[in-house]
Design an enzyme around this catalytic site. Structure first.
Site, PDB file in Angstrom:
ATOM      1  N   ALA A  99       8.173   9.085   6.357  1.00 36.78           N
ATOM      2  CA  ALA A  99       6.837   8.460   6.300  1.00 36.78           C
ATOM      3  C   ALA A  99       6.488   7.969   7.705  1.00 36.78           C
ATOM      4  O   ALA A  99       6.161   6.802   7.917  1.00 36.78           O
ATOM      5  CB  ALA A  99       6.779   7.347   5.258  1.00 36.78           C
ATOM      6  N   GLY A 105       4.857   4.021  15.353  1.00 35.83           N
ATOM      7  CA  GLY A 105       6.037   3.268  15.793  1.00 35.83           C
ATOM      8  C   GLY A 105       7.258   4.171  15.887  1.00 35.83           C
ATOM      9  O   GLY A 105       8.007   4.142  16.872  1.00 35.83           O
ATOM     10  N   HIS A 106       7.470   4.996  14.862  1.00 34.79           N
ATOM     11  CA  HIS A 106       8.575   5.958  14.914  1.00 34.79           C
ATOM     12  C   HIS A 106       8.405   6.903  16.114  1.00 34.79           C
ATOM     13  O   HIS A 106       9.372   7.237  16.793  1.00 34.79           O
ATOM     14  CB  HIS A 106       8.609   6.811  13.640  1.00 34.79           C
ATOM     15  CG  HIS A 106       8.902   6.062  12.378  1.00 34.79           C
ATOM     16  ND1 HIS A 106       7.977   5.941  11.363  1.00 34.79           N
ATOM     17  CD2 HIS A 106      10.020   5.432  11.942  1.00 34.79           C
ATOM     18  CE1 HIS A 106       8.514   5.267  10.360  1.00 34.79           C
ATOM     19  NE2 HIS A 106       9.752   4.929  10.686  1.00 34.79           N
ATOM     20  N   GLN A 148      21.129   1.388   0.945  1.00 34.44           N
ATOM     21  CA  GLN A 148      20.591   0.161   1.543  1.00 34.44           C
ATOM     22  C   GLN A 148      19.490  -0.478   0.706  1.00 34.44           C
ATOM     23  O   GLN A 148      18.878  -1.448   1.143  1.00 34.44           O
ATOM     24  CB  GLN A 148      20.123   0.432   2.971  1.00 34.44           C
ATOM     25  CG  GLN A 148      18.877   1.283   3.087  1.00 34.44           C
ATOM     26  CD  GLN A 148      18.638   1.708   4.533  1.00 34.44           C
ATOM     27  OE1 GLN A 148      19.422   2.436   5.124  1.00 34.44           O
ATOM     28  NE2 GLN A 148      17.549   1.238   5.118  1.00 34.44           N
ATOM     29  N   SER A 178       6.192   1.867   7.303  1.00 35.87           N
ATOM     30  CA  SER A 178       5.935   2.863   6.246  1.00 35.87           C
ATOM     31  C   SER A 178       5.454   2.171   4.986  1.00 35.87           C
ATOM     32  O   SER A 178       4.759   2.770   4.161  1.00 35.87           O
ATOM     33  CB  SER A 178       7.208   3.655   5.953  1.00 35.87           C
ATOM     34  OG  SER A 178       7.706   4.240   7.138  1.00 35.87           O
TER      35      SER A 178
HETATM   36  P1  AMP Z   1      12.468   3.083   9.154  1.00 37.48           P
HETATM   37  O1  AMP Z   1      11.963   4.482   8.927  1.00 37.48           O
HETATM   38  O2  AMP Z   1      11.537   2.032   8.674  1.00 37.48           O
HETATM   39  O3  AMP Z   1      13.895   2.904   8.701  1.00 37.48           O
HETATM   40  O4  AMP Z   1      12.513   2.885  10.724  1.00 37.48           O
HETATM   41  C1  AMP Z   1      13.185   3.792  11.557  1.00 37.48           C
HETATM   42  C2  AMP Z   1      13.215   3.244  12.963  1.00 37.48           C
HETATM   43  O5  AMP Z   1      11.879   3.058  13.429  1.00 37.48           O
HETATM   44  C3  AMP Z   1      13.897   1.876  13.065  1.00 37.48           C
HETATM   45  O6  AMP Z   1      14.657   1.827  14.272  1.00 37.48           O
HETATM   46  C4  AMP Z   1      12.727   0.936  13.103  1.00 37.48           C
HETATM   47  O7  AMP Z   1      13.012  -0.292  13.759  1.00 37.48           O
HETATM   48  C5  AMP Z   1      11.724   1.738  13.895  1.00 37.48           C
HETATM   49  N1  AMP Z   1      10.369   1.242  13.629  1.00 37.48           N
HETATM   50  C6  AMP Z   1       9.767   1.110  12.413  1.00 37.48           C
HETATM   51  N2  AMP Z   1       8.536   0.562  12.559  1.00 37.48           N
HETATM   52  C7  AMP Z   1       8.372   0.334  13.889  1.00 37.48           C
HETATM   53  C8  AMP Z   1       7.310  -0.225  14.675  1.00 37.48           C
HETATM   54  N3  AMP Z   1       6.181  -0.671  14.131  1.00 37.48           N
HETATM   55  N4  AMP Z   1       7.496  -0.294  16.008  1.00 37.48           N
HETATM   56  C9  AMP Z   1       8.638   0.138  16.575  1.00 37.48           C
HETATM   57  N5  AMP Z   1       9.674   0.679  15.899  1.00 37.48           N
HETATM   58  C10 AMP Z   1       9.546   0.773  14.570  1.00 37.48           C
END
Ligand code: AMP
Length: 284
Positions: free
Chosen positions: A31, A35-36, A60, A186
Site C-alpha cells: 500500500a 513516504g515509502h 506483528q 497506509s
Molecule cells: P510500513 O509499510 O508501514 O511497514 O512501512 C515501511 C517503511 O516505510 C517503514 O520503515 C516506515 O517507517 C516507512 N514509512 C512509512 N510511512 C512513512 C512516512 N510517512 N515517512 C517516512 N517513512 C515512512
C-alpha cells in the site's frame, strides 16, 4: 522499467547472485505511498542493488488488529515502483516466509519492546524484529532503510544491529507528510474525510511540543500542551503522548539536554495513527 517481481525465496537467492553491491533493502507492508518512495529513492541514490520487500507480516499483528483488512495493492505498488526502478520487488506469500507456520524461535526485543507501541501492541515488536531478521538474511542486505515515522521500530532495529553484531548499515529517512501536516501512512486510507480532519490533532499536538521546546520549556510543559490539543479534539482517543530519549524511549525529565523525541499515538474511529517529532531539550 518494471521491477523484477519475485514471489519465493529460491528465486530471490538466484537473482541476488547476479546483482551488484551494495544491496540496499526497503522493507514495507505495501500500500505504498510517497513516504515509502522516499526510502526507495534514498536507496537508489546509493547505487548498487535496491530490493523492496512487500509483506504484510501476520506475526506483528495482534488478534484484534487489522491484519485481514490491511490494504493489499500489489499491482498499484508495482506501478509506482516502476518509476523508481528498484532491481527487485520481493513479495513473498506467508507460506514462503513461514514454511513451517509461525516460527518457534523469535527475537526478544527486551525492555524497549514493551513500552509505548509495545505496551499497546503486545508481541508486535517481536514479530517485527523476527521478520526484519529473516528479510535481512534472505535479501543479504548490506544497507537497510527505515522511516523515522516508526521511531520505536527504528530504535529497536538499531538496537538489534548493535546487540547482535549484524553487518548492516541502517539509514533513517525523514517523515513524509501531506501539506496539512498529517504523516503519510497506509492506514490513512481507512479515514473518512471528517476523520482525516480530526486526525490532524496529532501533528498539531507535536507542533505545540516543538514550539515549546524552541522556547526552552521543560518536557512536562510540552506533554501538557500536546495533551491539551489532543483531548480538545473531537472523537480523538489518546493512546499516549510523551517526550522520550530517541534511543532508549525512556521518558525524559526536566534536566535532560540534547535531542529528545515527542511521540504520540491516537485512535480516530477504528484507525490507529502514530507520529513523532524531534524536540530540543535543555532550553537549547
Ligand atoms: P510500513 O509499510 O508501514 O511497514 O512501512 C515501511 C517503511 O516505510 C517503514 O520503515 C516506515 O517507517 C516507512 N514509512 C512509512 N510511512 C512513512 C512516512 N510517512 N515517512 C517516512 N517513512 C515512512
Amino acid at each position: 522499467m518494471t521491477p523484477l517481481l519475485i514471489r519465493d525465496r529460491e528465486a530471490l537467492a538466484v537473482a541476488l547472485n547476479d546483482l551488484p553491491s551494495p544491496r540496499g533493502v526497503v522493507m514495507t507492508m505495501g500500500a505504498l505511498h510517497a513516504g515509502h518512495l522516499d526510502l526507495v529513492r534514498a536507496a537508489a541514490a546509493r547505487g548498487g542493488t535496491v530490493i523492496v520487500t512487500v509483506f504484510v507480516n501476520p506475526l506483528q499483528f495482534g488478534p484484534d488488529e487489522d491484519f485481514a483488512a490491511y490494504p493489499r495493492t500489489l499491482d498499484d505498488d508495482l506501478r509506482v515502483l516502476g518509476e523508481l526502478s528498484p532491481a527487485v520487488v520481493y513479495a513473498p506469500s506467508a507460506a514462503d516466509m513461514y514454511p513451517s507456520g509461525a516460527p518457534a524461535v523469535r527475537l526478544d526485543p527486551g525492555d524497549l519492546g514493551n513500552v509505548y507501541e509495545g505496551a499497546i501492541r503486545p508481541g508486535h515488536f517481536a514479530g517485527v524484529l523476527t521478520v526484519v531478521a529473516k528479510l535481512l538474511a534472505r535479501t543479504r542486505a548490506e544497507v537497510a532503510y527505515f522511516g523515522r515515522k516508526d521511531a520505536q521500530q527504528l530504535a529497536l532495529v538499531r538496537q538489534m544491529v548493535r546487540d547482535l553484531d549484524l553487518p548492516l548499515e541502517i539509514v533513517a529517512v525523514p517523515i513524509r507528510r501531506d501539506p496539512d501536516g498529517l504523516a503519510l501512512s497506509s492506514r490513512n486510507r481507512y479515514l473518512s474525510p471528517e476523520q482525516r480532519v480530526q486526525a490532524l490533532a496529532l501533528p498539531r499536538a507535536l507542533d505545540a511540543a516543538v514550539a515549546l521546546a524552541a522556547d526552552g520549556a521543560p518536557p512536562a510543559a510540552m506533554r501538557r500542551a500536546a495533551l491539551a490539543v489532543l483531548t480538545a479534539a473531537p472523537r480523538v482517543e489518546v493512546d499516549y503522548f510523551d517526550v522520550v530519549d530517541a534511543t532508549t524511549f525512556r521518558r525524559v525529565g526536566a534536566r535532560a539536554a540534547g535531542e529528545g523525541l515527542a511521540i504520540g499515538a491516537i485512535r480516530v474511529g477504528g484507525t490507529r495513527l502514530i507520529d513523532n517529532a524531534s524536540v530540543s531539550l535543555g532550553g537549547r
